[in-house]
Design a protein around this motif. Structure first.
Motif, PDB file in Angstrom:
ATOM      1  N   PRO A 140      27.416  32.866  52.614  1.00 55.79           N
ATOM      2  CA  PRO A 140      27.836  34.096  51.921  1.00 55.79           C
ATOM      3  C   PRO A 140      29.348  34.309  51.913  1.00 55.79           C
ATOM      4  N   LYS A 141      30.029  33.879  52.984  1.00 58.50           N
ATOM      5  CA  LYS A 141      31.477  34.092  53.030  1.00 58.50           C
ATOM      6  C   LYS A 141      32.187  33.296  51.937  1.00 58.50           C
ATOM      7  N   ALA A 142      31.811  32.029  51.784  1.00 61.63           N
ATOM      8  CA  ALA A 142      32.422  31.200  50.740  1.00 61.63           C
ATOM      9  C   ALA A 142      32.092  31.747  49.355  1.00 61.63           C
ATOM     10  N   TYR A 143      30.856  32.219  49.166  1.00 59.55           N
ATOM     11  CA  TYR A 143      30.449  32.767  47.871  1.00 59.55           C
ATOM     12  C   TYR A 143      31.261  34.025  47.541  1.00 59.55           C
ATOM     13  N   GLY A 144      31.405  34.919  48.530  1.00 52.80           N
ATOM     14  CA  GLY A 144      32.180  36.142  48.305  1.00 52.80           C
ATOM     15  C   GLY A 144      33.639  35.854  48.011  1.00 52.80           C
ATOM     16  N   ASN A 145      34.229  34.889  48.751  1.00 51.67           N
ATOM     17  CA  ASN A 145      35.626  34.515  48.507  1.00 51.67           C
ATOM     18  C   ASN A 145      35.811  33.906  47.124  1.00 51.67           C
ATOM     19  N   THR A 146      34.804  33.195  46.645  1.00 56.60           N
ATOM     20  CA  THR A 146      34.887  32.598  45.307  1.00 56.60           C
ATOM     21  C   THR A 146      34.958  33.683  44.242  1.00 56.60           C
ATOM     22  N   ASP A 159      44.202  39.072  32.167  1.00 57.93           N
ATOM     23  CA  ASP A 159      42.949  39.634  31.698  1.00 57.93           C
ATOM     24  C   ASP A 159      42.515  40.682  32.732  1.00 57.93           C
ATOM     25  N   TYR A 160      43.114  41.874  32.638  1.00 56.54           N
ATOM     26  CA  TYR A 160      42.973  42.860  33.703  1.00 56.54           C
ATOM     27  C   TYR A 160      41.567  43.445  33.785  1.00 56.54           C
ATOM     28  N   GLU A 161      40.903  43.609  32.639  1.00 54.65           N
ATOM     29  CA  GLU A 161      39.543  44.152  32.673  1.00 54.65           C
ATOM     30  C   GLU A 161      38.605  43.210  33.418  1.00 54.65           C
ATOM     31  N   LYS A 162      38.705  41.903  33.163  1.00 47.93           N
ATOM     32  CA  LYS A 162      37.886  40.916  33.876  1.00 47.93           C
ATOM     33  C   LYS A 162      38.220  40.914  35.366  1.00 47.93           C
ATOM     34  N   ALA A 163      39.516  41.036  35.676  1.00 46.94           N
ATOM     35  CA  ALA A 163      39.926  41.048  37.077  1.00 46.94           C
ATOM     36  C   ALA A 163      39.303  42.234  37.808  1.00 46.94           C
ATOM     37  N   ILE A 164      39.354  43.426  37.193  1.00 43.11           N
ATOM     38  CA  ILE A 164      38.753  44.617  37.808  1.00 43.11           C
ATOM     39  C   ILE A 164      37.257  44.426  37.986  1.00 43.11           C
ATOM     40  N   GLU A 165      36.600  43.841  36.978  1.00 43.28           N
ATOM     41  CA  GLU A 165      35.151  43.608  37.052  1.00 43.28           C
ATOM     42  C   GLU A 165      34.783  42.726  38.247  1.00 43.28           C
ATOM     43  N   TYR A 166      35.497  41.606  38.446  1.00 39.47           N
ATOM     44  CA  TYR A 166      35.154  40.678  39.522  1.00 39.47           C
ATOM     45  C   TYR A 166      35.570  41.215  40.891  1.00 39.47           C
ATOM     46  N   TYR A 167      36.659  42.011  40.968  1.00 40.53           N
ATOM     47  CA  TYR A 167      37.011  42.609  42.257  1.00 40.53           C
ATOM     48  C   TYR A 167      35.964  43.639  42.680  1.00 40.53           C
ATOM     49  N   LYS A 168      35.393  44.367  41.722  1.00 38.26           N
ATOM     50  CA  LYS A 168      34.321  45.302  42.058  1.00 38.26           C
ATOM     51  C   LYS A 168      33.055  44.552  42.456  1.00 38.26           C
ATOM     52  N   LEU A 169      32.788  43.391  41.809  1.00 36.18           N
ATOM     53  CA  LEU A 169      31.662  42.547  42.232  1.00 36.18           C
ATOM     54  C   LEU A 169      31.869  42.062  43.664  1.00 36.18           C
ATOM     55  N   THR A 170      33.130  41.771  44.020  1.00 37.74           N
ATOM     56  CA  THR A 170      33.443  41.363  45.395  1.00 37.74           C
ATOM     57  C   THR A 170      33.077  42.465  46.378  1.00 37.74           C
ATOM     58  N   ALA A 176      26.726  44.542  50.415  1.00 41.58           N
ATOM     59  CA  ALA A 176      25.358  44.044  50.549  1.00 41.58           C
ATOM     60  C   ALA A 176      25.210  43.129  51.756  1.00 41.58           C
ATOM     61  N   ASN A 177      26.279  42.418  52.132  1.00 42.73           N
ATOM     62  CA  ASN A 177      26.229  41.479  53.255  1.00 42.73           C
ATOM     63  C   ASN A 177      26.938  42.020  54.501  1.00 42.73           C
ATOM     64  N   ASN A 178      27.346  43.311  54.453  1.00 44.79           N
ATOM     65  CA  ASN A 178      28.005  43.953  55.587  1.00 44.79           C
ATOM     66  C   ASN A 178      29.218  43.153  56.068  1.00 44.79           C
ATOM     67  N   ASP A 179      30.004  42.653  55.094  1.00 42.90           N
ATOM     68  CA  ASP A 179      31.195  41.853  55.396  1.00 42.90           C
ATOM     69  C   ASP A 179      32.419  42.760  55.224  1.00 42.90           C
ATOM     70  N   GLN A 180      32.906  43.344  56.327  1.00 43.18           N
ATOM     71  CA  GLN A 180      34.009  44.287  56.272  1.00 43.18           C
ATOM     72  C   GLN A 180      35.313  43.642  55.816  1.00 43.18           C
ATOM     73  N   PHE A 181      35.532  42.382  56.234  1.00 44.75           N
ATOM     74  CA  PHE A 181      36.773  41.695  55.862  1.00 44.75           C
ATOM     75  C   PHE A 181      36.819  41.447  54.350  1.00 44.75           C
ATOM     76  N   LEU A 182      35.704  40.980  53.779  1.00 47.19           N
ATOM     77  CA  LEU A 182      35.651  40.754  52.335  1.00 47.19           C
ATOM     78  C   LEU A 182      35.750  42.076  51.587  1.00 47.19           C
ATOM     79  N   LEU A 183      35.136  43.125  52.113  1.00 44.57           N
ATOM     80  CA  LEU A 183      35.241  44.449  51.492  1.00 44.57           C
ATOM     81  C   LEU A 183      36.698  44.906  51.448  1.00 44.57           C
ATOM     82  N   LEU A 184      37.418  44.659  52.543  1.00 43.42           N
ATOM     83  CA  LEU A 184      38.837  45.016  52.598  1.00 43.42           C
ATOM     84  C   LEU A 184      39.621  44.314  51.490  1.00 43.42           C
TER      85      LEU A 184
END
Length: 673
Positions: A140-146, A159-170, A176-184
């Motif tokens: 999950p960590k590698a997937y989230g970082n990707t 492409d700022y709209e796409k960037a915002i979309e994927y950062y919110k997916l992050t 969902a995975n309780n990963d505080q570092f990735l959430l940060l």
């Protein structure tokens, strides 16, 4: 705007024994450094074989591959080239072990390194491959970082709209995975594209959340990035002292953990802050520090941003030669990065082609061997058809996906081009409005004098019949003044149009400025006498300069003519000089009506100038002063105006001096006209 994004991957000559030990020593380090990066780069051709030999003796093998992956991510802040090479090592090991998890991580490393090196399309392709290969449940960590790094490349692609979309997916994946570092990281990074679409308030809210969470988790790097991003936003909002405070805190943390890539941006923000606050020495120091770090870690994209920032700062300071130099460096580096990306794509295509050729040859040998062993032609053909169908299906799937991605990118490009065209249209409309306003003023000022010429013959005849010789003399003087005004206006208009089209070339020569000023004074002798204005020329007899006679003649005519126009009866005009540092300054002072402060600030702006009447109703457009400024700057000089309403006006300009051909004792003369 220098905004930092968090693109981390961390989770909280032969193949001699010496090289193996040196590589292993680098992998065992808690923090790699520049020397480790130099070792990786100097042995890049042999590194996959060295790592493969270490893998054969490693127990367990997963431990070694994990160290290689973590070390690759550590090189991200030290050397992008070393990081990219370690990605190739991971590829090699993944093929040896047939390890899909490792292959996904290899694509993650390659995607991030290629993106930061400026090869955005190549980097994005690797990251999407990683997203397809990595199992989100197993790694999950590698997937989230990707996901986070895909957003980062969309950000660099604007492409700022796409960037915002994927950062919110992050953020969603992290929760969902309780990963505080990735959430940060997701909270911190989404603020960046928000600033580029001017959503500053939302960006500040996200960054303050990120700052609090980073301090809770004791994540120094992300705390430094949050401080730096807040500094950049406050800089854009012209809160320069607040920006300086946050950035100094941030760069201190980056220096502590040796985050060289972050320090490149931070030094750039500090340089711009100090420049705006007037401390040019500190500004230049931080620009140099940023440049040295960008060269040290080989970060061409950072260097590109630095050149752009330096060009803007030096242009704002008025140091146009330096600004032009950085613009040239920016264009050269931009072209170089574009060519490098194209070359990388060609190399990758060639490698894929060679791999496909080898695989096809191996497949053919296997088929022949199977035919020889089994002698079962029908079974072999059936297997072959099934294999071809499977490969075609996969190829079709990837091709459709690639075409969809390319279509999205083209749409984004079209949107960007349309925006630029719209901006250009607005600029052209503004310029056209200025042109129409200027022509209206010219037409208005020409109409008065020309109208006065109509019927002049009948007026003269009538005056003679009435015996009004005195009145006739006044009429002649008035006509002469009107004709001179029209002549000056037309001459200024002609020279302005030539200067705008680039056909008025500078023709420098040695000039006796004393004689030139005297000639101009003679031209205005009758005008000064008719207005009762005293014209004093207080200059040395032998002043020589290097300049263009026609340009300087135009400057002097306009300055003395303007002084006469706005000086009332019994007034005084004085032309004086002074010499400083081998430069000659000529100053034209009058006791006229002066210039209001609100007009003085915009006196060289043609779009803001309105027709102004002299003391006897003479017209003026402001075109003459604008020509004076352009012609003096063409000589490498400057022009300055000081004035107060009711206290007269003083206009001075400076020129480089040249020694007289026949030196004479310096004597000051007083010439009254």
């Amino acid at each position: 705007m220098a905004i930092s994004i968090v693109a981390s991957l961390s989770y909280g000559q032969g193949t001699s024994v010496d090289l193996q030990e040196e590589l292993l020593e680098a992998l065992e380090k808690e923090n790699v450094g520049i020397k480790d990066a130099e070792f990786i780069i100097s042995n890049k051709d042999n590194l996959p074989q060295i790592a493969g030999e270490l893998l054969m003796n490693a127990e367990p093998q997963d431990s070694l591959t994990e160290k290689i992956f973590n070390t690759s991510s550590d090189f991200l802040n030290i050397s992008l080239e070393a990081c990219d090479i370690m990605g190739d090592v991971l590829y090699s090991l993944a093929e040896k072990l047939n390890d899909q998890k490792l292959l996904g991580r290899a694509n993650l490393i390659k995607g991030l390194a290629q993106g930061d090196l400026g090869n955005l399309e190549v980097g994005l392709e690797h990251l999407f491959l990683a997203l397809d290969i990595i199992d989100p449940k197993l790694d999950p960590k590698a997937y989230g970082n990707t996901i986070n790094n895909i957003a980062g490349i969309y950000l660099m692609s604007e492409d700022y709209e796409k960037a915002i979309e994927y950062y919110k997916l992050t953020q969603d994946f992290a929760r969902a995975n309780n990963d505080q570092f990735l959430l940060l990281k997701g909270i911190q990074n989404v603020a960046v594209p928000l600033t580029f679409i001017d959503e500053y308030d939302s960006a500040i809210v996200y960054l303050n959340k990120a700052l609090m969470l980073a301090r809770e988790l004791d994540e120094t790097l992300l705390e430094a990035y949050a401080l730096g991003n807040l500094a950049s936003i406050y800089f854009e909002q012209n809160e320069f002292k607040k920006a300086l405070k946050y950035q100094l805190e941030g760069i201190a943390l980056e220096a502590k953990i040796e985050d060289f890539l972050g320090m490149i941006d931070s030094h750039g923000v500090l340089a711009r802050c100090y420049s705006v606050l007037g401390d040019h020495q500190k500004a230049d120091y931080h620009f140099q520090q940023s440049y040295d770090l960008a060269i040290q870690v080989n970060a061409p994209n950072k260097l590109l941003n630095l050149y752009e920032a330096q060009g803007e700062v030096y242009s704002q300071r008025g140091e146009y030669e330096k600004a032009f130099g950085y613009a040239v460096l920016y264009n050269k580096l931009y072209d170089s990065l574009l060519n490098a990306e194209r070359n990388a794509q060609m190399v990758e295509m060639r490698e894929k082609y060679e791999t496909d050729q080898k695989e096809a040859a191996i497949q053919e040998l296997q088929i022949r061997e199977q035919l020889a062993k089994n002698r079962n032609t029908i079974l072999v053909i059936t297997s072959l058809l099934f294999l071809i169908a499977t490969i075609s299906g996969f190829l079709l799937f990837f091709q459709i996906r690639k075409r969809k991605r390319e279509a999205d990118e083209r749409n984004a490009l079209v949107t960007s081009i349309n925006k630029k065209l719209s901006d250009s249209q607005d600029e052209l409309l503004a310029l056209n409005k200025t042109k129409d306003q200027f022509f209206a003023v010219i037409a208005h000022d020409l109409r008065g004098p020309i109208t006065s010429f109509q019927g002049i013959g009948k007026l003269i005849e009538y005056t003679l019949q009435k015996g009004g010789e005195d009145k006739l003399q006044e009429l002649i003087t008035s006509i002469d003044n009107s004709a001179q005004g029209v002549s000056t206006l037309l001459d200024n208009l002609l020279k302005w149009s030539l200067s705008q089209t680039g056909t008025l070339a500078f023709k420098g020569d040695s000039l006796n400025l004393t004689q030139l000023i005297s000639d101009i004074a003679d031209i205005y002798a009758s005008t000064s006498q008719s207005k009762g204005v005293e014209l004093n020329i207080l200059i040395d007899k032998d002043l020589w300069v290097y300049g263009d006679r026609n340009m300087l003649s135009t400057v002097l005519r306009n300055l003395i003519g303007n002084a006469l126009k706005f000086t009332p009866h019994d007034g005084c005009i004085t032309v004086v000089h002074r010499v400083e540092n081998n430069h000659l300054t000529i100053e034209v002072c009058d006791s006229g009506i002066g210039i209001p402060e609100e007009k003085l600030d915009k006196i060289f702006d043609l779009s803001e100038n309105k027709s102004t009447l002299g003391t006897q109703g003479e017209k003026g457009t402001g075109l003459g002063l604008m020509l004076c400024k352009e012609f003096i700057e063409a000589h490498g000089g400057t022009i300055n105006i000081t004035s107060k309403p009711g206290n007269g006006t003083s206009i001075s300009f400076s020129l480089p001096m040249e020694e007289a051909h026949e030196p004479k004792p310096s004597t000051t003369v007083l010439e009254e006209v």
